[in-house]
Design a protein around this motif. Structure first.
Motif, PDB file in Angstrom:
ATOM      1  N   MET A 171       4.743  19.056  -0.270  1.00  0.00           N
ATOM      2  CA  MET A 171       3.026  18.897   0.332  1.00  0.00           C
ATOM      3  C   MET A 171       2.551  17.658   1.819  1.00  0.00           C
ATOM      4  O   MET A 171       1.850  17.554   2.821  1.00  0.00           O
ATOM      5  CB  MET A 171       2.014  19.175  -0.227  1.00  0.00           C
ATOM      6  N   PHE A 172       3.671  16.390   1.281  1.00  0.00           N
ATOM      7  CA  PHE A 172       2.993  15.289   2.031  1.00  0.00           C
ATOM      8  C   PHE A 172       4.353  14.339   1.993  1.00  0.00           C
ATOM      9  O   PHE A 172       5.306  14.106   0.998  1.00  0.00           O
ATOM     10  CB  PHE A 172       2.257  14.884   1.111  1.00  0.00           C
ATOM     11  N   THR A 173       4.378  13.173   2.362  1.00  0.00           N
ATOM     12  CA  THR A 173       5.293  12.062   3.397  1.00  0.00           C
ATOM     13  C   THR A 173       4.697  11.172   2.367  1.00  0.00           C
ATOM     14  O   THR A 173       3.471  10.387   3.102  1.00  0.00           O
ATOM     15  CB  THR A 173       6.449  12.192   4.175  1.00  0.00           C
ATOM     16  N   THR A 174       5.315  10.282   1.759  1.00  0.00           N
ATOM     17  CA  THR A 174       4.532   9.148   0.662  1.00  0.00           C
ATOM     18  C   THR A 174       5.617   7.943   1.631  1.00  0.00           C
ATOM     19  O   THR A 174       7.164   7.574   1.271  1.00  0.00           O
ATOM     20  CB  THR A 174       4.531   8.991  -0.634  1.00  0.00           C
ATOM     21  N   VAL A 175       4.416   7.270   2.184  1.00  0.00           N
ATOM     22  CA  VAL A 175       5.125   6.024   2.766  1.00  0.00           C
ATOM     23  C   VAL A 175       5.105   4.712   2.229  1.00  0.00           C
ATOM     24  O   VAL A 175       3.512   4.533   1.486  1.00  0.00           O
ATOM     25  CB  VAL A 175       5.093   4.988   3.935  1.00  0.00           C
ATOM     26  N   GLU A 176       5.724   3.409   1.125  1.00  0.00           N
ATOM     27  CA  GLU A 176       5.344   2.198   0.622  1.00  0.00           C
ATOM     28  C   GLU A 176       5.573   0.564   1.710  1.00  0.00           C
ATOM     29  O   GLU A 176       6.612   0.912   2.120  1.00  0.00           O
ATOM     30  CB  GLU A 176       5.894   1.920  -0.714  1.00  0.00           C
TER      31      GLU A 176
ATOM     32  N   THR B 268       3.939  -4.269  -5.792  1.00  0.00           N
ATOM     33  CA  THR B 268       4.698  -4.025  -4.698  1.00  0.00           C
ATOM     34  C   THR B 268       5.851  -2.668  -6.085  1.00  0.00           C
ATOM     35  O   THR B 268       5.602  -2.446  -7.058  1.00  0.00           O
ATOM     36  CB  THR B 268       5.815  -4.884  -4.162  1.00  0.00           C
ATOM     37  N   GLY B 269       6.539  -1.596  -5.450  1.00  0.00           N
ATOM     38  CA  GLY B 269       7.644  -0.491  -6.045  1.00  0.00           C
ATOM     39  C   GLY B 269       6.577   0.329  -6.639  1.00  0.00           C
ATOM     40  O   GLY B 269       6.448   1.120  -7.683  1.00  0.00           O
ATOM     41  N   ALA B 270       5.103   0.742  -6.013  1.00  0.00           N
ATOM     42  CA  ALA B 270       4.273   1.813  -6.746  1.00  0.00           C
ATOM     43  C   ALA B 270       4.793   2.615  -6.505  1.00  0.00           C
ATOM     44  O   ALA B 270       4.053   3.430  -7.723  1.00  0.00           O
ATOM     45  CB  ALA B 270       2.750   1.344  -6.129  1.00  0.00           C
ATOM     46  N   LEU B 271       5.281   3.362  -5.508  1.00  0.00           N
ATOM     47  CA  LEU B 271       5.908   5.039  -5.096  1.00  0.00           C
ATOM     48  C   LEU B 271       6.956   5.225  -6.541  1.00  0.00           C
ATOM     49  O   LEU B 271       6.760   6.271  -6.696  1.00  0.00           O
ATOM     50  CB  LEU B 271       7.285   4.461  -4.282  1.00  0.00           C
ATOM     51  N   THR B 272       7.120   4.301  -6.714  1.00  0.00           N
ATOM     52  CA  THR B 272       8.431   4.899  -8.283  1.00  0.00           C
ATOM     53  C   THR B 272       7.765   4.429  -9.767  1.00  0.00           C
ATOM     54  O   THR B 272       7.617   5.258 -10.835  1.00  0.00           O
ATOM     55  CB  THR B 272       9.245   4.241  -8.560  1.00  0.00           C
ATOM     56  N   ALA B 273       6.922   3.225 -10.074  1.00  0.00           N
ATOM     57  CA  ALA B 273       6.535   2.937 -11.269  1.00  0.00           C
ATOM     58  C   ALA B 273       5.083   3.848 -11.641  1.00  0.00           C
ATOM     59  O   ALA B 273       5.079   4.151 -12.443  1.00  0.00           O
ATOM     60  CB  ALA B 273       5.358   1.143 -10.756  1.00  0.00           C
ATOM     61  N   LYS B 274       4.151   4.309 -10.202  1.00  0.00           N
ATOM     62  CA  LYS B 274       3.139   5.682 -11.042  1.00  0.00           C
ATOM     63  C   LYS B 274       3.608   6.384 -11.679  1.00  0.00           C
ATOM     64  O   LYS B 274       3.308   6.954 -12.437  1.00  0.00           O
ATOM     65  CB  LYS B 274       2.463   5.573 -10.290  1.00  0.00           C
TER      66      LYS B 274
ATOM     67  N   MET C 221       0.542  -0.987  -0.011  1.00  0.00           N
ATOM     68  CA  MET C 221       0.245   0.379   0.101  1.00  0.00           C
ATOM     69  C   MET C 221       1.229   1.241  -0.021  1.00  0.00           C
ATOM     70  O   MET C 221       2.086   1.228   0.472  1.00  0.00           O
ATOM     71  CB  MET C 221      -0.808  -0.013   1.411  1.00  0.00           C
ATOM     72  N   LEU C 222       0.132   2.395  -0.466  1.00  0.00           N
ATOM     73  CA  LEU C 222       0.920   3.492  -0.784  1.00  0.00           C
ATOM     74  C   LEU C 222       0.346   4.665   0.621  1.00  0.00           C
ATOM     75  O   LEU C 222      -0.981   4.497   0.401  1.00  0.00           O
ATOM     76  CB  LEU C 222       1.184   4.386  -1.728  1.00  0.00           C
ATOM     77  N   VAL C 223       1.231   4.986   1.540  1.00  0.00           N
ATOM     78  CA  VAL C 223       0.085   6.234   2.272  1.00  0.00           C
ATOM     79  C   VAL C 223       0.400   7.783   2.133  1.00  0.00           C
ATOM     80  O   VAL C 223       2.403   7.331   2.631  1.00  0.00           O
ATOM     81  CB  VAL C 223       0.216   5.832   3.824  1.00  0.00           C
ATOM     82  N   ALA C 224       0.328   8.539   2.118  1.00  0.00           N
ATOM     83  CA  ALA C 224       0.570   9.945   1.146  1.00  0.00           C
ATOM     84  C   ALA C 224       0.221  10.562   3.217  1.00  0.00           C
ATOM     85  O   ALA C 224      -1.144  10.544   3.072  1.00  0.00           O
ATOM     86  CB  ALA C 224       0.202  10.162   0.498  1.00  0.00           C
TER      87      ALA C 224
ATOM     88  N   LEU D 108      11.461   1.665   5.003  1.00  0.00           N
ATOM     89  CA  LEU D 108       9.823   2.183   4.203  1.00  0.00           C
ATOM     90  C   LEU D 108      10.342   2.648   2.896  1.00  0.00           C
ATOM     91  O   LEU D 108      11.450   4.191   3.224  1.00  0.00           O
ATOM     92  CB  LEU D 108       8.669   1.443   4.109  1.00  0.00           C
ATOM     93  N   PRO D 109      10.190   2.354   1.842  1.00  0.00           N
ATOM     94  CA  PRO D 109      10.627   3.137   0.773  1.00  0.00           C
ATOM     95  C   PRO D 109       9.961   4.556   0.691  1.00  0.00           C
ATOM     96  O   PRO D 109       8.394   4.403   1.679  1.00  0.00           O
ATOM     97  CB  PRO D 109      10.126   2.369  -0.329  1.00  0.00           C
ATOM     98  N   ASN D 110      10.033   5.556   0.776  1.00  0.00           N
ATOM     99  CA  ASN D 110       9.302   6.955   0.660  1.00  0.00           C
ATOM    100  C   ASN D 110      10.025   8.246   0.036  1.00  0.00           C
ATOM    101  O   ASN D 110      10.907   8.083  -0.341  1.00  0.00           O
ATOM    102  CB  ASN D 110       9.419   7.648   2.604  1.00  0.00           C
ATOM    103  N   ARG D 111       9.072   9.332   0.348  1.00  0.00           N
ATOM    104  CA  ARG D 111       9.249   9.969  -0.663  1.00  0.00           C
ATOM    105  C   ARG D 111       8.467  11.060   0.150  1.00  0.00           C
ATOM    106  O   ARG D 111       7.288  11.077   0.385  1.00  0.00           O
ATOM    107  CB  ARG D 111       9.396  10.416  -2.030  1.00  0.00           C
TER     108      ARG D 111
END
Length: 98
Positions: free
Chosen positions: A39-44, A81-87, A1-4, A32-35
């Motif tokens: 505005m937001f921090t996104t975690v996968e 998995t990998g949605a943080l970058t794939a999208k 899952m992705l959570v922003a 965890l993968p994050n960015r």
């Protein structure tokens, strides 16, 4: 899952940057993968591990503020998995076909 999510200290003065930095520190230490953007921090990750990180980030801000605002948006897709970058990569490919 992705959570922003966005954590905002309330009642801790005019500058919120130091408290927000502590929340981001917690996220980065999670492994965890994050960015993080303006505005937001996104975690996968998996539900329990991502929500635990969000709680720890809120707790870090609550340690310096009497009140905390939390905004959260989740994309729940079991097994992905990998949605943080794939999208983002998909959007860039489409834009570059232009």
């Amino acid at each position: 899952m992705l959570v922003a999510f966005s954590v905002t200290p309330i009642g801790a003065g005019d500058s919120v940057g130091d408290a927000v930095a502590e929340a981001v520190r917690v996220v980065r230490a999670s492994g965890l993968p994050n960015r993080t953007d303006a505005m937001f921090t996104t975690v996968e990750g998996e539900w329990d591990e991502v929500m635990a990180v969000v709680k720890q980030a809120v707790d870090a801000v609550a340690a310096v503020a009497p009140r905390v605002s939390l905004s959260l948006k989740a994309d729940v897709r079991p097994g992905v998995t990998g949605a943080l970058t794939a999208k983002v990569e998909h959007i860039e490919r489409v834009l570059n076909q232009g």
